[in-house]
Design an enzyme around this catalytic site. Structure first.
Site, PDB file in Angstrom:
ATOM      1  N   TYR A 255      16.051  33.695 -98.064  1.00  0.00           N
ATOM      2  CA  TYR A 255      16.229  32.310 -98.495  1.00  0.00           C
ATOM      3  C   TYR A 255      16.736  32.350 -99.929  1.00  0.00           C
ATOM      4  CZ  TYR A 255      15.073  27.584-100.046  1.00  0.00           C
ATOM      5  OH  TYR A 255      15.144  26.318-100.562  1.00  0.00           O
TER       6      TYR A 255
ATOM      7  N   GLU B 253      21.611  25.391-101.304  1.00  0.00           N
ATOM      8  CA  GLU B 253      20.604  26.130-100.553  1.00  0.00           C
ATOM      9  C   GLU B 253      21.268  26.893 -99.418  1.00  0.00           C
ATOM     10  OE1 GLU B 253      16.343  24.677 -99.053  1.00  0.00           O
ATOM     11  OE2 GLU B 253      17.906  24.181 -97.617  1.00  0.00           O
TER      12      GLU B 253
END
Lengths: 289, 367
Positions: B100, B185
């Site tokens: 992530y 993101e």
């Protein structure tokens, strides 16, 4: 005493020849603010309300040694304007401009930190030390000298509360607008720390709203460091999550910044939370009479 | 402004971050031909909401016919209130690891913060905090290679992997800064055969910076009325009640809604007419409120940078030009209050002095 600005503060107005700049220069002068110079690139040599206008901050600074500045500069140029002011060595900078890109706001605030200066705003109504100096756009007839220090995210809502306080017979020491943007130079905690130390302030009123965690942080600080009584009013109780209520910061996201969480944090720090704006002056009565 | 995944990925690619081979399609047949180019693929709905996977908005396909069928199904869907109009057909990746990686703006710190974890692929809120590295970046420095090395150390990434990750991170920071992003993101950032590939992209651009990001395609997620308000430069949010509200200042507008609720009424909207709105803008705001067909209109003005005479003039103008057939409850105090009240007096409208009286009256009239 007062915080950030007082009767000795020498003020420079950036963007003084614009509509808002000129109007509020007139208003600030009417309140008694000691404005010594104005800046507007390309307009040097003019006078606005008998205040000399300069092309650059540096030239205005050399001549008049201002120690605080207020900016009415259009958003795309605000970052440059603040950096120019910081470079001249001015330590109190109020940024009224709305709609400044958030990366620009971060840059100017970071540079201010390095210079040991404070940036109030962006998107703020400014700072006013009642009866001494007005560095902002608030309708000043409501600001009379008294024992209440005010710190607010929102302009109009704090005028409302200050007007109610005046009506009830309580004036204000200094009122500070943090600004409605997501990234602003001062936090509730920064201002409350100053108000706690200010001899003129006996009671602190904070006007917050949903979104972010600034009120929760202030609650934590108050719990451990503040002896003066604190009253809070928070806007946005009825706001639905996920909807941005005007201010960039006023949005409940991922369950953070809810009204309930803020009230709980503040109450557990001993802060009295008013349910409606006009109740702030009722609560003030309990502490000040 | 939130960007669709495919737009976010285009930005990533523009900064040299690897993305899967893919194609945006709007018709099932296009999906079939995309498959022929790409091979085994994943088809992803392009909507501005997370949780697509859980909503069934992602499909894996192994032949052109499957691609066409699945695309047909996905194109009919509504996810989180958004109708699916576009799909991204992408080559299926060999997944060795999922990480992530995000850069977000922390309003409290006033810094960008790098958020990253070796447990990618799932909702970051579900990852235990001890597996998330949070690294604030001073805006005065920007993200430097030494910071990237420290982030890798904390993630326990070593050697070539650390180098590769640092490269992606530095490129992503450049994008974040240069494209005025509030959020970038990548979840998951897939490690595939020794390379990092951005398998998803969420990008939000700062609305206030769009004036210098003109090449970005505008993405609209507002209702028609909200769109119109935005064009007028007003902050407007539709709500489900029947008392239309105009106030100046976001805090004041919120407090007005709260007070209407408190007295048992239901606001129809949030409308901040803005600081320093002139006559023309205020008149347009009023016309917008009339268009929502409310039972009552409540105007709550505490003039600071806004001048009461401007608001009163705007109201007089709209009253002259339009047929206002709902009751209007006015409150007008602050800068140039006397002049404003006089203008209202001249057209037979009286204004209240307090917010409480005004809200109570509005609720009473809404019945």
């Amino acid at each position: 005493m007062a915080i950030f600005i007082d009767e000795n503060t020498r003020v420079m107005v950036q963007g003084i020849t614009g509509n808002q700049g000129t109007f509020h220069t007139k208003q600030m002068l009417a309140y008694g603010t000691n404005i010594v110079a104005g800046v507007s690139p390309g307009k040097g040599g003019r006078m606005v309300e008998k205040i000399p206008v300069y092309d650059t901050v540096e030239s205005a600074f050399l001549e008049h040694k201002p120690d605080a500045a207020i900016l009415f500069v259009p958003a795309p140029f605000a970052r440059d304007g603040v950096l120019e002011t910081l470079s001249a060595g001015i330590k109190v900078i109020v940024v009224v401009t709305e709609g400044i890109p958030v990366h620009d706001a971060m840059d100017m605030i970071a540079m201010a930190r390095l210079s040991g200066a404070i940036v109030v705003g962006p998107n703020t109504f400014g700072v006013i030390s009642s009866g001494k100096c007005k560095l902002g756009i608030m309708p000043h007839q409501y600001y009379v000298q008294g024992p209440v220090g005010v710190v607010a995210r929102s302009g109009t809502l704090s005028y409302e509360i200050v007007a109610n306080l005046k009506e009830a017979g309580y004036g204000t020491s200094t009122a500070v607008g943090l600004g409605g943007d997501r990234v602003v130079g001062l936090s509730f905690t920064d201002v409350i720390r100053e108000l706690e130390a200010d001899s003129e302030t006996e009671l602190i009123v904070m006007v917050g709203e949903i979104g972010g965690t600034a009120e929760e942080e202030a609650a934590h600080y108050i719990k451990n460091n503040v002896k003066k009584p604190v009253i809070a009013y928070l806007a946005g109780k009825s706001a639905p999550p996920g909807k941005r209520m005007g201010h960039a910061g006023a949005i409940i996201e991922r369950g953070q910044g809810t009204f309930q969480a803020k009230v709980q944090a503040l109450e557990s720090a001993g802060v009295r939370v008013a349910e409606l704006p006009f109740e702030v002056s009722y609560l003030a009565k309990e502490f000040l009479d | 402004m939130k960007l669709y995944e495919y737009m976010g990925k285009d930005l990533l690619a523009g900064f040299g971050i690897t993305i899967p081979q893919g194609k945006v399609v709007c018709h099932p047949q296009e999906a079939a031909s995309a498959f022929k180019e790409i091979g085994p693929a994943v088809i992803k709905t392009q909507v501005l909401t997370g949780k697509r996977g859980k909503a069934g908005g992602i499909a894996f396909v192994n032949n052109p016919r499957e691609a066409q069928n699945e695309a047909g199904r996905l194109l009919g869907m509504t996810i989180g209130g958004f109708k699916v109009e576009r799909l991204l057909v992408e080559s299926k990746l060999q997944i060795d690891r999922e990480l992530y990686l995000a850069i977000v703006l922390d309003g409290t710190l006033r810094y960008p913060v790098v958020l990253t974890s070796t447990r990618g692929g799932m909702d970051i809120e579900e990852v235990p905090p001890e597996f998330i590295v949070k690294y604030p970046v001073r805006p005065s420095l920007g993200l430097q290679p030494f910071m990237a090395r420290e982030i890798c150390r904390r993630l326990d990434l070593k050697a070539d992997l650390a180098k590769e990750f640092s490269t992606v991170l530095l490129k992503l920071y450049r994008l974040f800064k240069e494209r005025d992003a509030e959020l970038v993101e990548i979840n998951p950032l897939v490690l595939s055969k020794g390379r990092f590939i951005a398998a998803d992209a969420k990008v939000t651009i700062d609305d206030d910076a769009l004036f210098r990001q003109k090449d970005l395609v505008k993405v609209e997620e507002r209702t028609d009325l909200e769109k119109k308000a935005h064009e007028l430069g007003l902050a407007f949010v539709e709500l489900d009640g029947d008392i239309a509200v105009m106030a100046n200042g976001a805090g004041m507008a919120m407090a007005t809604l709260d007070m209407i609720h408190y007295y048992g009424g239901r606001p129809a909207n949030f409308l901040d007419a803005g600081g320093g709105a002139g006559v023309e803008q205020t008149a347009q705001a009023l016309e917008l409120l009339l268009a929502t067909k409310p039972r009552v209109i409540m105007i709550n003005i505490f003039g600071g940078i806004t001048r009461c005479d401007d608001v009163a003039n705007a109201f007089a103008k709209v009253k002259r030009e339009k047929n206002i057939n709902v009751p209007v409850v006015f409150r007008l105090v602050g800068t140039n209050e006397e002049a404003g009240r006089k203008i209202l007096d001249d057209i037979g409208v009286s204004a209240y002095g307090t917010m409480r009286e005004t809200a109570q009256k509005a609720v009473e009239l809404a019945g």
